[in-house]
Design a protein around this motif. Structure first.
Motif, PDB file in Angstrom:
ATOM      1  N   ASN A  38       0.825  -1.208   0.000  1.00  0.00           N
ATOM      2  CA  ASN A  38       0.000   0.000   0.000  1.00  0.00           C
ATOM      3  C   ASN A  38       0.860   1.259   0.000  1.00  0.00           C
ATOM      4  O   ASN A  38       2.072   1.211   0.248  1.00  0.00           O
ATOM      5  N   LYS A 189      -3.775   1.008  10.472  1.00  0.00           N
ATOM      6  CA  LYS A 189      -5.179   0.678  10.749  1.00  0.00           C
ATOM      7  C   LYS A 189      -6.047   1.922  10.747  1.00  0.00           C
ATOM      8  O   LYS A 189      -7.204   1.905  10.316  1.00  0.00           O
ATOM      9  N   TYR A 192      -6.298   2.920   6.900  1.00  0.00           N
ATOM     10  CA  TYR A 192      -7.067   1.961   6.093  1.00  0.00           C
ATOM     11  C   TYR A 192      -7.985   1.160   7.018  1.00  0.00           C
ATOM     12  O   TYR A 192      -7.693   0.019   7.376  1.00  0.00           O
ATOM     13  N   LYS A 193      -9.078   1.772   7.444  1.00  0.00           N
ATOM     14  CA  LYS A 193      -9.952   1.198   8.463  1.00  0.00           C
ATOM     15  C   LYS A 193     -10.564  -0.145   8.047  1.00  0.00           C
ATOM     16  O   LYS A 193     -10.662  -1.067   8.858  1.00  0.00           O
ATOM     17  N   ASP A 194     -11.001  -0.257   6.829  1.00  0.00           N
ATOM     18  CA  ASP A 194     -11.736  -1.449   6.399  1.00  0.00           C
ATOM     19  C   ASP A 194     -10.863  -2.472   5.668  1.00  0.00           C
ATOM     20  O   ASP A 194     -11.366  -3.476   5.185  1.00  0.00           O
ATOM     21  N   SER A 195      -9.553  -2.206   5.580  1.00  0.00           N
ATOM     22  CA  SER A 195      -8.680  -3.113   4.838  1.00  0.00           C
ATOM     23  C   SER A 195      -8.322  -4.324   5.689  1.00  0.00           C
ATOM     24  O   SER A 195      -8.274  -4.247   6.925  1.00  0.00           O
ATOM     25  N   PRO A 196      -8.080  -5.485   5.057  1.00  0.00           N
ATOM     26  CA  PRO A 196      -7.684  -6.680   5.807  1.00  0.00           C
ATOM     27  C   PRO A 196      -6.289  -6.515   6.418  1.00  0.00           C
ATOM     28  O   PRO A 196      -5.546  -5.592   6.063  1.00  0.00           O
ATOM     29  N   GLU A 197      -5.939  -7.412   7.316  1.00  0.00           N
ATOM     30  CA  GLU A 197      -4.645  -7.334   7.989  1.00  0.00           C
ATOM     31  C   GLU A 197      -3.500  -7.409   6.979  1.00  0.00           C
ATOM     32  O   GLU A 197      -3.534  -8.208   6.046  1.00  0.00           O
ATOM     33  N   ASN A 198      -2.508  -6.567   7.188  1.00  0.00           N
ATOM     34  CA  ASN A 198      -1.372  -6.480   6.269  1.00  0.00           C
ATOM     35  C   ASN A 198      -0.314  -7.520   6.653  1.00  0.00           C
ATOM     36  O   ASN A 198       0.482  -7.322   7.565  1.00  0.00           O
ATOM     37  N   GLY A 199      -0.295  -8.654   5.925  1.00  0.00           N
ATOM     38  CA  GLY A 199       0.680  -9.700   6.198  1.00  0.00           C
ATOM     39  C   GLY A 199       2.098  -9.270   5.902  1.00  0.00           C
ATOM     40  O   GLY A 199       3.044  -9.763   6.509  1.00  0.00           O
ATOM     41  N   THR A 224       0.521 -13.700  10.578  1.00  0.00           N
ATOM     42  CA  THR A 224      -0.495 -12.789  11.082  1.00  0.00           C
ATOM     43  C   THR A 224       0.050 -12.141  12.354  1.00  0.00           C
ATOM     44  O   THR A 224       1.100 -12.546  12.868  1.00  0.00           O
ATOM     45  N   LYS A 225      -0.668 -11.175  12.868  1.00  0.00           N
ATOM     46  CA  LYS A 225      -0.221 -10.513  14.090  1.00  0.00           C
ATOM     47  C   LYS A 225      -0.117 -11.517  15.238  1.00  0.00           C
ATOM     48  O   LYS A 225       0.872 -11.537  15.971  1.00  0.00           O
TER      49      LYS A 225
END
Length: 343
Positions: A38, A189, A192-199, A224-225
């Motif tokens: 992004n 976060k 990009y409120k609605d974006s999926p988790e950034n791997g 993942t986190k």
């Protein structure tokens, strides 16, 4: 062993470990942004702020414009900045030089050679196109130094002191790296409120600590986190995890305190207590408040470092007694009170 010598060896280990993590974080964050998914992660300003936060613990406001050349120079080759790589390596060299007679020739010569390379590194070349070569040289050099320690030093109390410094600093640096990347994730976060988790972000974190491949081998899925934090904090088999560092610290403090009564305010007690807390800790316990957990862990590790200094590395100065004020007979009976100053 003199307290001054023990202090030098302890800090030699800490500074060597610190320089490696600074170099690795600088390298991975700078170059991973080139293929980030992004716009924010690709932003040079975002990357520079993350690097400054990890290196100096300094939060830089959005209104401040960072110059890339200045940031890279300050973290890499600015000897006046206490958080720079060159400052850490030079400090490691100075501590080793003052303990030259009790460490191996092979270890000191390697450290001396690397220190000269860093001092003579061209600053203009570094900030323009030498970042990768410089940081790679640092990470390879620290691996070489740790190899020389394992292969040429007696594994006695001297070795235990160096290893305590290394593992304490590793635990601190890994915790600070986790803190920096969690801070990056929080900023992302918000944007990009609605974006999926950034791997990609968690993969970058693992690469900063040189654990990406082993994490993928264990979990067999994209980081993942939750899995990243679990691996870096709680996996005892990962040599870079906090739990493994605490296990190693307890191992080496046992060598130093084997003939001592472990008191509740001693470094040995604090290390054992913190390690016991981690023994049955679950990732679900950490997820409740990651920021609070990380902040608390850093504070506890700092206290352990200070207590180690108080217990083992204080230099004792004996006050001079004037002959005119006390008779010779009374002088022989007088008990001198120790005055502790930092070694």
């Amino acid at each position: 062993m003199l307290a001054r010598v023990a202090n030098n060896l302890f800090w030699m280990g800490r500074y060597i470990e610190r320089s490696e993590h600074l170099a690795r974080y600088l390298n991975v964050n700078y170059f991973s942004s080139l293929d980030a998914p992004n716009e924010l992660s690709q932003s040079r300003e975002f990357v520079l702020r993350s690097i400054m936060f990890m290196a100096s613990n300094e939060v830089i406001g959005a209104e401040v414009n960072l110059k890339e050349e200045d940031v890279l120079f300050n973290i890499g080759l600015n000897i006046k900045e206490p958080y720079s790589i060159i400052y850490s390596f030079n400090s490691a060299h100075e501590n080793a030089r003052s303990s030259r007679d009790i460490i191996s020739t092979e270890l000191f010569e390697s450290l001396n050679t690397i220190n000269h390379k860093i001092k003579n590194y061209n600053a203009k070349s570094f900030v323009k196109n030498g970042l990768y070569d410089f940081t790679s040289m640092i990470t390879k050099s620290t691996l070489e130094l740790r190899s020389k320690m394992r292969g040429t030093l007696l594994h006695d109390e001297l070795y235990a002191i160096i290893m305590l410094g290394i593992y304490l600093e590793r635990a601190l640096q890994v915790t600070r790296i986790i803190n920096a990347k969690c801070s990056d994730a929080a900023v992302e976060k918000i944007k990009y409120k609605d974006s999926p988790e950034n791997g990609h972000l968690w993969a970058t974190l693992l690469k900063c600590v040189a654990t990406y491949d082993m994490m993928r081998r264990l979990y067999k899925k994209t980081p993942t986190k939750k899995t990243t934090l679990e691996f870096l904090i709680l996996n005892p088999e990962c040599p870079r995890s906090i739990k493994n560092c605490l296990n190693q610290m307890e191992k080496y403090i046992n060598i130093l305190s084997k003939h001592q009564v472990v008191k509740s305010n001693s470094a040995a007690f604090l290390i054992k207590k913190l390690n016991a807390e981690f023994k049955y800790k679950l990732i679900e316990d950490i997820e409740i408040d990651v920021e609070g957990f990380i902040s608390g862990l850093i504070d506890k590790l700092v206290v352990i470092g200070e207590t180690l200094g108080d217990n083992y590395f204080k230099i004792t100065n004996y006050p001079v007694i004037k002959k005119s004020s006390t008779s010779k007979q009374n002088q022989s009976k007088l008990k001198l009170k120790n005055t502790n100053v930092k070694g």
